[in-house]
Design a protein around this motif. Structure first.
Motif, PDB file in Angstrom:
ATOM      1  N   SER A  11       0.819  -1.218   0.000  1.00 29.80           N
ATOM      2  CA  SER A  11       0.000   0.000   0.000  1.00 29.80           C
ATOM      3  C   SER A  11       0.852   1.267   0.000  1.00 29.80           C
ATOM      4  N   ARG A  12       2.076   1.139   0.476  1.00 31.62           N
ATOM      5  CA  ARG A  12       2.913   2.345   0.624  1.00 31.62           C
ATOM      6  C   ARG A  12       4.368   2.003   0.343  1.00 31.62           C
ATOM      7  N   GLY A  13       5.204   3.045   0.318  1.00 31.07           N
ATOM      8  CA  GLY A  13       6.650   2.886   0.361  1.00 31.07           C
ATOM      9  C   GLY A  13       7.246   1.981  -0.706  1.00 31.07           C
ATOM     10  N   ILE A  14       8.164   1.129  -0.276  1.00 32.20           N
ATOM     11  CA  ILE A  14       8.901   0.261  -1.204  1.00 32.20           C
ATOM     12  C   ILE A  14       7.949  -0.706  -1.909  1.00 32.20           C
ATOM     13  N   GLY A  15       6.989  -1.251  -1.167  1.00 35.32           N
ATOM     14  CA  GLY A  15       6.039  -2.208  -1.753  1.00 35.32           C
ATOM     15  C   GLY A  15       5.239  -1.585  -2.882  1.00 35.32           C
ATOM     16  N   ASP A 188      13.792   6.343   1.561  1.00 36.25           N
ATOM     17  CA  ASP A 188      12.915   7.455   1.962  1.00 36.25           C
ATOM     18  C   ASP A 188      11.439   7.032   1.967  1.00 36.25           C
ATOM     19  N   THR A 189      11.000   6.431   3.063  1.00 42.75           N
ATOM     20  CA  THR A 189       9.592   6.032   3.221  1.00 42.75           C
ATOM     21  C   THR A 189       9.131   6.392   4.636  1.00 42.75           C
ATOM     22  N   GLU A 190       7.856   6.128   4.890  1.00 43.34           N
ATOM     23  CA  GLU A 190       7.291   6.463   6.209  1.00 43.34           C
ATOM     24  C   GLU A 190       7.940   5.671   7.342  1.00 43.34           C
ATOM     25  N   ILE A 191       8.482   4.490   7.045  1.00 43.60           N
ATOM     26  CA  ILE A 191       9.042   3.654   8.112  1.00 43.60           C
ATOM     27  C   ILE A 191      10.166   4.401   8.839  1.00 43.60           C
ATOM     28  N   ILE A 192      10.901   5.250   8.116  1.00 44.17           N
ATOM     29  CA  ILE A 192      11.962   5.988   8.810  1.00 44.17           C
ATOM     30  C   ILE A 192      11.511   7.382   9.233  1.00 44.17           C
ATOM     31  N   GLY A 214      18.040   6.445  -0.169  1.00 42.65           N
ATOM     32  CA  GLY A 214      17.630   5.791  -1.408  1.00 42.65           C
ATOM     33  C   GLY A 214      16.164   6.095  -1.696  1.00 42.65           C
ATOM     34  N   LYS A 215      15.778   5.887  -2.961  1.00 37.43           N
ATOM     35  CA  LYS A 215      14.374   6.089  -3.333  1.00 37.43           C
ATOM     36  C   LYS A 215      13.704   4.726  -3.454  1.00 37.43           C
ATOM     37  N   PRO A 216      12.420   4.620  -3.076  1.00 39.70           N
ATOM     38  CA  PRO A 216      11.723   3.331  -3.219  1.00 39.70           C
ATOM     39  C   PRO A 216      11.831   2.769  -4.634  1.00 39.70           C
ATOM     40  N   GLU A 217      11.807   3.667  -5.631  1.00 42.30           N
ATOM     41  CA  GLU A 217      11.879   3.203  -7.032  1.00 42.30           C
ATOM     42  C   GLU A 217      13.208   2.502  -7.305  1.00 42.30           C
TER      43      GLU A 217
END
Ligand code: NAP
Length: 246
Positions: A11-15, A188-192, A214-217
């Motif tokens: 739903s978010r981030g790397i996934g 760079d996602t919400e987890i951090i 890093g970027k999720p992409e």
């Protein structure tokens, strides 16, 4: 035959980034998440914008009954198909120094990051074996490769994922199934952003030779490659993506 990719925590981030990338590769994407339906709907919109199709399949990866119920339903609705790509991505952190870590924190981190891998993979593996083709990518972490303060539980789960990847690869590779782990550094996602670990993040950040998150992409490009035919001979590997931090 359609190619189906199940991505946990999409739903978010790397996934989410992986979902979009695999959609570009032509996969039908099964978007798992725990509770954030609005974010999952946005992933589905992006998957369709990328030229493929997808569906939402919410379940908690730490709850085998929920997984079995959701996947039983999916298999019943797709009697002639199987899930060819599994990305074990769902993860949580609960940073705490060992001295103050409560058993509940330890168990929740192990349940989602490690046991989730076991429950999901066990259900999906059979179809891959029958069809003699599959791709499994486990999202580990640099935390499973080097020590980070406050992350004993997370590191234990992510290092165990690396061991499980290597072992499962020896069982599955002769059946056309590759099993690899990807170990991101700081992405760079919400987890951090969400968690109160700013001092540790800053210290970690100072040691990244590329001096950026890093970027999720960027993680998704690597996962896409590992799921492609170009990676046919890669199995049992742990590939870091960390700006040179290890
Ligand atoms: P994120 O932005 O916090 O997203 C987490 C995703 O996991 C969400 O889709 C969430 O669903 C889902 N999720 C959480 N618990 C779940 C559960 N019990 N069952 C099913 N889904 C669940 O995290 P991220 O940064 O993208 O991290 C993705 C993976 O990369 C994790 O395994 C993480 O450990 C790993 N990783 C991240 C970093 C980093 O710096 N970001 C570095 C190394 C490794 P909801 O939206 O419904 O909550």
């Amino acid at each position: 035959m359609n190619r189906y990719a199940l991505i946990t925590g999409a739903s978010r981030g790397i996934g989410r980034a992986i979902a979009v990338e695999l959609a570009k590769d032509g996969c039908n994407v099964i978007i798992n998440y725990k509770s954030n339906n609005e974010a999952a709907q946005e992933t589905l919109r992006l998957v369709r914008e990328a030229g493929s199709d997808g569906e939402l399949l919410p379940f908690d990866v730490s709850k085998p009954d929920e997984i079995n119920q959701a996947l039983d339903k999916w298999f019943a609705a797709h009697p002639d198909e199987y899930i060819d790509v599994l990305i074990n991505n769902a993860g949580i952190v609960a940073d705490e120094l060992m001295l103050w870590m409560e058993p509940e924190q330890w168990h929740s981190v192990i349940d989602v990051n490690l046991n989730g891998f076991f429950y999901c993979t066990r259900r999906v593996l059979e179809g891959m074996v029958e069809n003699r083709h599959g791709r499994i990518v486990n999202i580990s972490s640099i935390g499973g490769q080097k020590g980070i303060p406050g992350q004993t539980a997370y590191a234990a789960a992510k290092a165990a994922l690396i061991g499980a990847t290597r072992s499962l690869s020896t069982e599955a590779s002769s059946r056309g199934i590759t099993v690899n782990a990807v170990a991101p550094g700081l992405i760079d996602t919400e987890i951090i952003n969400k968690n109160d670990i700013s001092d540790d993040v800053q210290r970690f950040f100072d040691n990244i030779p590329m001096q950026r998150l890093g970027k999720p992409e960027e993680v998704a490009y690597l996962v896409s490659f590992l799921c492609s035919d170009r990676a046919n001979y890669i199995s049992g590997q742990v590939i870091g993506i960390n700006g040179g931090a290890l």
